[in-house]
Scaffold this active site. Structure first.
Site, PDB file in Angstrom:
ATOM      1  CG  HIS B  84      21.207 -15.939   4.059  1.00  0.00           C
ATOM      2  ND1 HIS B  84      20.458 -16.877   4.256  1.00  0.00           N
ATOM      3  CD2 HIS B  84      20.323 -14.757   4.326  1.00  0.00           C
ATOM      4  CE1 HIS B  84      19.224 -16.493   4.774  1.00  0.00           C
ATOM      5  NE2 HIS B  84      19.266 -15.370   4.741  1.00  0.00           N
ATOM      6  CG  ASP B 221      21.975 -20.173   4.283  1.00  0.00           C
ATOM      7  OD1 ASP B 221      22.999 -19.418   4.884  1.00  0.00           O
ATOM      8  OD2 ASP B 221      20.975 -19.590   3.765  1.00  0.00           O
ATOM      9  CB  SER B 654      17.279 -15.497   7.503  1.00  0.00           C
ATOM     10  OG  SER B 654      16.540 -15.509   6.163  1.00  0.00           O
TER      11      SER B 654
END
Lengths: 718, 718
Positions: B84, B221, B654
């Site tokens: 992402h 991810d 992230s």
């Protein structure tokens, strides 16, 4: 303590946990089979004869069938069942001024106990195999439909004779294995049932449809009722002169409850399972009947919710219909998910291929069995092929209230004029009062705009049917114009011209002869008369299918027993069964573990103040002290509310007592998990979990919140 | 084994489990604080100096800030981050013919690696406390707004000077404790980033918005990228002549992964937390800002979904805006639930009452601190009071694309004419390229009907504001007629008359002087000019509030340290932090336990074939053999996909590497659980869990599915 040592113990621990969680066997065992089970080795600590022996007051005499199940908990006829089982009776006893459903009900004296209208309680007294007599009524030359009719007739005769010989008792012959074994049950039949303690709906139905079929659960789904009998102890209709019924046996309660991994068993009246059915039946359910029904129910729920959105009076009227539809819809969706996840149809098909190969490999077996599976497949194939037409006919009669009333009145006018034993069961003297009761329930909840919309939808669907599925009597109505406008016009005229929808009109109608009824020229009656041949044809078809399946399934069980070298237990059929297992959580999905107990803290966490999560403030108040006395779970340090176990249950087990290894009551069964809706087709060690309200929550609520100390005393709890 | 002995071992086992799951401490520790932590006692098996010491190539030099976080995994500049995080660059590199987003991307040679447009990577090289210099710029007589401006100016000067002294590096001064401590960070700033291996979206975004912020999670991810530098090793813009960047340090990967209970730590760039803020700030968030924003986002999502329903081209355009709004909306709803569940405001209030009592009890403390809490409450009270007006002004500028472009162009025409150090940050030379990039992103996803509907809604909301909240320039537009029809007419005319919405028009606009821009008579520019005083007033107000809060919060931290007798760590502020914890599940609700690992089997169970649950068939194919080699979890006998741990993370983490006790990479952090969205306000031992993709899944997918064996070799895995 050294961490490395602790880590080295983990494998040992894992073994321990596996051993503690010994798998339960699939099974809803008929009472006749109990002695064949080695229940002591599974964990039972009392003699199996304590559960059932014909010569002593064993535990089964404490179990009542109340539609679902209940169990006596005092020598004075007090019994416990689910709140949702007593729901209708509580609703019927409620008025706007005295709303027992919302506020709960407690009778502080026996004189204050009020009638639970519509409720009865059956106790299994004895049973006897009557397969020979029943099957003696058929001979090979009969048509398939006649075969079914002969069996039905023979069963009616056995029942009539038995009830004559056992005055005041009720008899039923139950088909155990399809077309193969039949058992006559004799029941004590109590008709005076009264409400004793019912918690408020916000406890008894906490979580509502939202939590229905779900875990974690926090519902106090219990109620206490009492059975009454005539002063001489015999069953009697309601009368103020009646006295509490004295059961042969009542359950002792263990208020200390139970722990994870412990052995439990349940007694009760599970409704129907389909485990001995074939892949073709499962495929019919999975591909056609259930998805169609779930969608049709969703359509109706949506319609009814919109109708009730603006008017709480209408919403109230429609509430129980919505509740029933939503309950089945969610059950079907759970089943469809489970069937897919477990690959039930494919598994069955593989089993059947192996069985077929076994049959065909043996020239002695082939002649009798080679056609069994294909024969069954053919019947379900035909059922599937005609499902379009048959579903419309069934739905018209079950979902359009006005048509249902007209149709039933017309059939009654024919049936009631036959000798009792020749009537369809609903019209027999022993069942007629219940049939009438069902009709007045329909009238009470009747709402014309919803009825019209359902009728319209079904007429439109009927007009879209193809070829042989088409319904002639409906086609005739719209011969010249089958447009939506024509359907609208027909419906407006029908509802405008009919006057069936009052208790008075209905009572009047049920007295008339077929000719008199036809002469009324009521639009719905006229439609019922016009459609009558179609329904008669459907009934004949169904009886012929049943006749075919009877001989096929009887042989299927025979050959499966031979093939697998073991006897089976019959599918559930509303007769008394025992099932056992252990208190046990499960994994509903990857990385998710469900623990087997919920707590009072969990109730408060879920509480939002809005129904169905509107716990009465008194509960939060009472929990503040964290002093739960003997009702505290020793590990969780909280009141346990609901619990999970891997016993094998289905609808009808609602209210079943959950008993510990000593046969003491420790919970009241009320639901299954979403994954366990699949139980009707297959029991799964991984997913089949049932849900009970823990007896500690029952007792804590009754005593601390309900103020019913005297009931705990009556149950022997101090 | 005797069952009773096993049962008797259970308490021992419970102790073992408790010891294995030692609680982690709250904290996102600045690198400067590492030596104060006794990380060895928490479970770290390497010297803390291995993580950071200025005199050696420690682990922090393997960490890059890419907006979020990444980490080098080879000496050739290869780094891993989240799918992402690379999403926008992959989208930008994709065409209809070569859809890398859908199909994934693999460069089989370095020459095949393609530019990751818009991506840069920063490496923290050094840091230095500059609080004295920064705070030396203020004196007590300044107005509150001037105080803020002086600090901003001083920081710009320090940055400019530092960047001048350190050519090619980037400098930032970060406020650590509000109004109290400021640290200058110097970063290596890499601008040539390329895509190396990106899994298909159906792996990298599996579960989509549905599973976002949720556990159990099954998302792969991750993506691999490579940083490039000029042939001499210095940072440079993209050029085919560039060579792979040689990091001072890269992470070793442990392909054997990690087990439940193990110690882990993360390095990364967490964005913002608010743990040192007061109850009044939390209440403002809980009662006003977050519920308003969540609803407003939901309104926009609904609008955009409807707009995209009939046209996949429009849907594609709006997809990333919807994704962003939905992400924040769900985050806010999670936070609101968590704030209520944990009673954050009430807890903070209780703490503050105690602190206030402590201050007032000591006459030496009272003069300096007695007014601190009430002072802060006043600022947030005023913010809350003006929220109606300020929210409309902010939303107009952020959500109406045409107005945003016009407003920015007009402000740019003023700001760009000032000396660089006097400009607002967005217009400074060092930031201007990024500002332009943001504008072209807006233009690329512009969709007029949605823009119109959002504009209309905001104008209508503005016209409903009361008294002092009203926006004069908007009132002026509808002086004679403030009906919905008048708003519609205004909007039709504005969009009809404006030509701002092309890259060319915008580029042209950004060259003009304020006078020239005004003279265009573009309806949106005219509105921007009319509203300019309101926005300038808002900026002054915000600077004054910041000035007030600076002095108040500085004193608040002072007195809290005195009161509690310990030093704190500053809230997250996009600077490099370390956090640690253990692999650990949790209980999201009564009777529910979440295990800390999901599996490949779970991926396949969730797979429906429909996005976002459309796992590529190759994955199911590859999993059939159940031969996962070194990537198999030894207990689960499956490839572990995602994992949970109780380290303290927030947005910005992230892509953070999850490292084992030996400092080896075992996972890539990408999300938190729903209950952990509350992390920004309070860390909770019970609920704060972050989610990583397990390195075993990363490597298994890259090698078996992606065919990227050579990358595993580059990373030293055989």
């Amino acid at each position: 303590m050294n961490k490395r040592i602790l880590v080295s113990m983990l494998p040992l621990l894992l073994i321990a946990l596996v051993l503690l969680g010994l798998p339960a066997d699939e099974g809803m065992y008929p009472i006749s089979e109990l002695m064949k089970l080695d229940l002591r080795s599974k964990g039972l600590e009392i003699a199996p004869e304590e559960i059932y022996a014909s010569d002593r007051p064993s535990l089964i005499y404490a179990i009542v069938s109340v539609g679902a199940t209940g169990s006596f908990v005092s020598p004075e006829g007090l019994f416990v069942t689910n709140h949702h089982v007593a729901f209708g009776a509580v609703q019927a006893a409620s008025t706007k001024e005295q709303d027992y459903l919302t506020n709960g009900f407690l009778a502080r004296t026996k004189a204050g106990e009020i009638q639970a209208k519509g409720m009865t309680a059956r106790i299994t007294e004895s049973f006897r195999d009557v397969s020979k007599e029943v099957l003696g009524a058929v001979h090979p030359d009969m048509s398939l439909a006649d075969r079914t009719k002969s069996i039905e007739r023979k069963i009616k005769e056995i029942v009539a004779e038995t009830e004559k010989e056992n005055q005041g008792k009720r008899a039923e012959v139950s088909e155990m294995f399809i077309g193969r074994t039949y058992v006559l049950f004799i029941y004590t039949y109590l008709k005076d049932i009264r409400l004793v303690y019912v918690p408020p709906r916000a406890i008894g139905e906490f979580g509502g449809e939202f939590d229905n079929w779900m875990w974690p659960r926090h519902t106090g789904d219990f109620s206490f009722l009492r059975a009454y009998a005539a002063p001489d102890g015999s069953p009697a209709d309601y009368s103020p002169r009646n006295v509490p019924f004295k059961p042969k046996r009542f359950l002792k309660i263990d208020p200390r409850g139970i722990a994870e991994g412990d052995f439990v068993f349940l007694l009760g009246y599970p409704g129907r399972t389909y485990r001995h059915y074939t892949a073709s039946y499962m495929a019919y359910e999975e591909e056609s009947r259930m998805p169609y029904a779930a969608d049709w129910y969703a359509w109706q729920i949506d319609l009814m919710e919109k109708a009730g959105a603006a008017d709480s009076g209408i919403a109230l009227k429609l509430a129980s219909r919505i509740k029933g539809l939503a309950n089945t819809m969610k059950n079907y969706r759970g089943k469809l998910k489970g069937m897919k996840k477990l690959g039930i149809v494919e598994r069955k098909r593989a089993e059947e291929r192996a069985l077929q190969a076994f049959i065909e490999a043996d020239p002695k077996l082939a002649p009798r069995y080679a056609d069994v599976l294909t024969g069954i497949d053919e019947v379900y194939g035909e059922t599937l092929a005609r499902a379009g037409r048959e579903t419309i006919l069934e739905s018209l009669r079950s979902s359009v209230n006005m048509f249902h009333l007209a149709w039933l009145a017309y059939e009654a006018s024919i049936e009631l004029r036959k000798p009792d034993l020749e009537r369809e069961p609903a019209y027999m003297n022993r069942n007629w009062a219940q049939t009438i009761q069902r009709l007045s329930f329909i009238l009470r909840n009747y709402h014309e705009p919803v009825d019209k919309a359902v009728f319209k939808e079904l007429l439109l669907r009927s007009l879209r049917l193809k070829g042989p599925d088409r319904v002639e009597a409906i086609d005739d109505l719209f011969k010249t114009d089958a447009s939506e406008a024509a359907v609208d016009a027909f419906i407006a005229k029908a509802y405008g011209g009919s006057k069936l929808n009052t208790e008075q009109a209905l009572a009047d109608l049920l007295k008339r002869t077929p000719m008199e009824i036809k002469a009324l020229n009521d639009p719905f009656v006229s439609l019922a008369v016009a459609l009558f041949p179609a329904y008669q044809g459907l009934r004949e078809t169904q009886k012929a299918r049943k006749g075919a399946l009877d001989t096929l399934f009887a042989r299927l069980v025979e050959i499966k027993e031979l093939y697998l070298g073991k006897a089976f237990i019959p599918d559930a059929n509303n007769t008394l069964r025992l099932t056992y297992g252990r208190i046990k959580g499960y994994e509903p999905a990857d990385a998710v573990h469900f623990e087997p107990f919920t707590t009072l803290t969990g109730v408060l966490e879920k509480t939002t103040g809005e129904p169905p999560f509107n716990t009465p403030p008194g509960i939060a108040e009472l929990s503040k002290s964290r002093d739960f006395g003997q009702f505290e779970h020793p590990v969780l340090k909280d009141v346990p509310v609901c619990m999970l176990y891997d016993a094998d249950t289905t609808g009808g087990n609602s209210g079943s007592p959950v008993l510990n290894a000593r046969g003491e009551l420790i919970g009241v069964n009320f639901d299954r998990t979403y994954e366990a809706t699949i139980n009707d087709y297959a029991w799964s060690e991984d997913y089949s979990r049932s849900i009970a309200v823990d007896i500690r929550y029952v007792l804590w609520v009754a005593q601390e919140f309900g103020g019913a100390d005297f009931l705990l005393e009556e149950m022997g709890i101090r």
